[in-house]
Design an enzyme around this catalytic site. Structure first.
Site, PDB file in Angstrom:
ATOM      1  N   HIS A 163      45.233  66.924  29.553  1.00  0.00           N
ATOM      2  CA  HIS A 163      45.111  66.753  31.002  1.00  0.00           C
ATOM      3  C   HIS A 163      43.689  66.974  31.513  1.00  0.00           C
ATOM      4  CE1 HIS A 163      45.935  71.085  30.489  1.00  0.00           C
ATOM      5  NE2 HIS A 163      45.264  71.283  31.631  1.00  0.00           N
ATOM      6  N   ASP A 164      42.924  67.851  30.885  1.00  0.00           N
ATOM      7  CA  ASP A 164      41.568  68.144  31.355  1.00  0.00           C
ATOM      8  C   ASP A 164      40.492  67.617  30.418  1.00  0.00           C
ATOM      9  OD1 ASP A 164      42.000  69.310  33.813  1.00  0.00           O
ATOM     10  OD2 ASP A 164      42.175  71.341  33.017  1.00  0.00           O
ATOM     11  N   LYS A 196      36.855  66.929  31.430  1.00  0.00           N
ATOM     12  CA  LYS A 196      35.859  67.983  31.663  1.00  0.00           C
ATOM     13  C   LYS A 196      34.693  67.918  30.687  1.00  0.00           C
ATOM     14  CE  LYS A 196      38.882  71.445  33.823  1.00  0.00           C
ATOM     15  NZ  LYS A 196      39.472  72.794  33.699  1.00  0.00           N
ATOM     16  N   HIS A 226      36.586  64.730  36.977  1.00  0.00           N
ATOM     17  CA  HIS A 226      37.096  64.862  35.601  1.00  0.00           C
ATOM     18  C   HIS A 226      38.435  64.148  35.422  1.00  0.00           C
ATOM     19  CE1 HIS A 226      39.747  68.142  37.049  1.00  0.00           C
ATOM     20  NE2 HIS A 226      40.440  67.949  35.947  1.00  0.00           N
ATOM     21  N   HIS A 282      47.500  64.597  37.297  1.00  0.00           N
ATOM     22  CA  HIS A 282      47.910  66.006  37.320  1.00  0.00           C
ATOM     23  C   HIS A 282      47.274  66.804  38.459  1.00  0.00           C
ATOM     24  CE1 HIS A 282      44.069  66.686  35.276  1.00  0.00           C
ATOM     25  NE2 HIS A 282      44.240  68.004  35.411  1.00  0.00           N
ATOM     26  N   HIS A 283      46.319  66.207  39.172  1.00  0.00           N
ATOM     27  CA  HIS A 283      45.761  66.875  40.354  1.00  0.00           C
ATOM     28  C   HIS A 283      46.228  66.225  41.655  1.00  0.00           C
ATOM     29  CE1 HIS A 283      43.329  70.048  38.712  1.00  0.00           C
ATOM     30  NE2 HIS A 283      42.727  69.223  37.858  1.00  0.00           N
ATOM     31  N   ASP A 318      50.506  73.494  34.318  1.00  0.00           N
ATOM     32  CA  ASP A 318      49.105  73.898  34.237  1.00  0.00           C
ATOM     33  C   ASP A 318      48.805  75.046  35.205  1.00  0.00           C
ATOM     34  OD1 ASP A 318      46.384  73.836  33.560  1.00  0.00           O
ATOM     35  OD2 ASP A 318      45.938  72.422  35.181  1.00  0.00           O
TER      36      ASP A 318
END
Length: 521
Positions: free
Chosen positions: A380-381, A384, A409, A435-436, A464
């Site tokens: 998911h990240d 970054k 990101h 996811h954000h 998360d």
């Protein structure tokens, strides 16, 4: 030779035993079952007497006796493994025997048992009509079945019955292999495939059903101190699956396996054999078969050729599983890279993966979808990796400009992954960009709201945040559990899917169990 009879005076309700088997004769468990259906007591006695010394394929006969149609139906239902029925036509009615035959074939759907119609009045049941309309295998008048004729009839019928069982066992073995070919990526697929192989082997050589398959990887042998692991088994060895051979098997069997492994060749004994073959994936494989008796050279060759070709199939399945396992591991490592870049080490991505799978299952997603999000959510990240360290790891609050950079990101992660056609990476791309997003539409990068946010994104968002708040970060200390739960309640219907929050709060002990089993060290 033993007999089981329903007494003609018992109304078909009581079983009586006659003619106990001598010690030298196989037990009823090993014998061919023959059902005599006739209303004349003398026919039963004569038939039993004529066949008292009969054996076929090292197995004697055991007789079941019925004196009318009702008793015959009761016995065949209780003994569906009956090999042969000697069936009278005229008993309580002129067509009682024919109705029994129809009941066996149509109501009980028993196509295996061989039915020989015996009649003293052939005019009441014409041979041509009976053979065509009632699935009778042979038609004999009672005067035809002399002792010699009875012998040849038994041989032909029992051979036919045995061959039908062999064909049926082969069919079932093939079904297992075909089923396995459609699920090669499932954990049980290798065992299912090998189970089909065992069924085929025992059927090909007309062996007993007691067989097992052992696989000893050269590497695993060292780790397990030379022990063999049972992969699949049949008959009395069915419960040995997934167990170490010396813990699950008799000492004599283990000795045979270890000797074959030591000599690196197949071993044949009077009543058993161990087939040894070495696969290209550097594992020694052995098939142990009981009930083999004396094998001709051609049978030994058949066994070894069959196992050698099976080894090729096993190698292919192993390769497919290795490819998928590698793919999953690479995806997980990529997710861990994103976390490491932001100094969020520990088991965060592992816990998010487990939370995501658990939540997916509790929300009604299929097992396949739940496994997919488990593999994809660690990514998911991943975006970054494209964020400068000065922004990513800033200990204090971000400026508006820095926060705008941080938000990129999600899009960066999507751009990295979206070109792949692999299911896991496509799912990871979806997770990365969603996811954000927030349930009320105030999230980023697109401001999507409600059910328009992909379910994978909604699940990962909750998993998360639930884990991140409970973990130490460079910019904060872990929150107490009650404060985390208070935030989830406040953000229910704002940040998070309300139904998912309800499920997490309802089944909180399950999620805490995951957390406690994977704490950071």
């Amino acid at each position: 030779m033993s007999s089981i009879a329903i007494s003609p005076s018992a109304g078909g309700s009581d079983l009586v035993f006659a003619d106990p088997a001598p010690a030298a004769v196989p037990s009823a468990k090993d014998a061919w079952k023959v059902l005599i259906v006739d209303d004349e007591e003398e026919v039963h006695k004569v038939t039993t007497l004529a066949a008292r010394h009969f054996t076929y394929d090292n197995r004697a006969l055991t007789f079941l006796h019925a004196y009318n149609g009702a008793q015959a139906r009761e016995l065949i239902a209780a003994h569906p493994d009956t090999a042969l029925i000697l069936l009278d036509v005229v008993m309580e009615t002129d067509d009682a025997g024919l109705q029994v035959a129809r009941h066996i074939r149509e109501t009980l759907d028993n196509r295996m048992v061989r039915i020989i119609l015996r009649t003293g009045q052939p005019g009441l049941a014409p041979e041509r009509d009976v053979i065509v309309n009632y699935e009778i295998n042979e038609y004999k008048t009672k005067t035809e079945l002399t002792s010699a004729k009875l012998y040849t009839t038994f041989i032909a019928s029992l051979r036919n019955y045995r061959d039908l069982l062999t064909i049926d066992a082969n069919r079932r073995g093939l079904e297992k292999i075909v089923d396995a070919s459609g699920s090669l990526f499932e954990i049980q697929s290798m065992e299912q495939f090998i189970g089909g192989v065992l069924t085929q082997l025992t059927a090909l050589l007309q062996l007993d059903a007691d067989a097992l398959y052992c696989s000893a990887s050269c590497f695993a042998t060292v780790e397990l101190e030379g022990a063999l692991r049972v992969v699949a088994g049949t008959g009395q060895y069915a419960d040995a699956r997934h167990r170490i051979a010396h813990e699950a098997l008799p000492a004599a069997v283990c000795a045979d396996l270890l000797e074959a492994h030591r000599q690196k060749k197949s071993l044949y004994f009077d009543d058993r054999c161990v087939i040894y073959f070495y696969s290209k994936n550097e594992s020694a494989n052995m098939v142990y078969l009981e009930g083999v008796h004396t094998l001709a050279q051609v049978d030994k060759r058949l066994l070894e050729v069959f196992c050698a070709n099976t080894s090729i199939a096993i190698d292919n399945i192993s390769l497919k599983q290795e490819i998928e396992d590698t793919q999953k591991e690479v995806v997980f490592c990529m997710g861990a890279i994103g976390e490491t870049r932001s100094k969020e080490t520990g088991n965060h991505v592992k816990r998010v993966a487990e939370y995501s799978k658990l939540l997916a299952l509790k929300m009604g997603l299929s097992a396949k979808e739940a496994e997919l999000i488990k593999q994809a959510s660690p990514m998911h990240d991943i975006g970054k990796v494209g964020i400068p360290d000065a922004v990513l790891n800033k200990p204090g609050k971000h400026t508006p400009e820095e926060w705008a950079i941080m938000q990129t990101h999600a899009q960066l992660g999507y751009d990295m992954l979206q070109g792949s056609q692999r299911a896991i990476l496509k799912a990871a791309a979806t997770v990365a960009i969603t996811h954000h997003e927030k349930w009320d539409g105030s999230g980023y990068p697109k401001g999507t709201s409600g059910a328009d946010i992909h379910v994978f994104g909604r699940i990962t968002a909750l998993a998360d945040v639930f884990d991140a708040l409970g973990s130490d970060r460079c910019y904060k200390k872990a929150w107490p559990l009650e404060e985390i739960l208070d935030l989830l309640r406040r953000e229910r219907g704002r940040h998070f899917d309300p139904a998912m929050v309800d499920v997490l709060l309802r089944d909180l002990p399950d999620f805490l169990q995951v957390r406690d089993s994977m704490r950071d060290v």
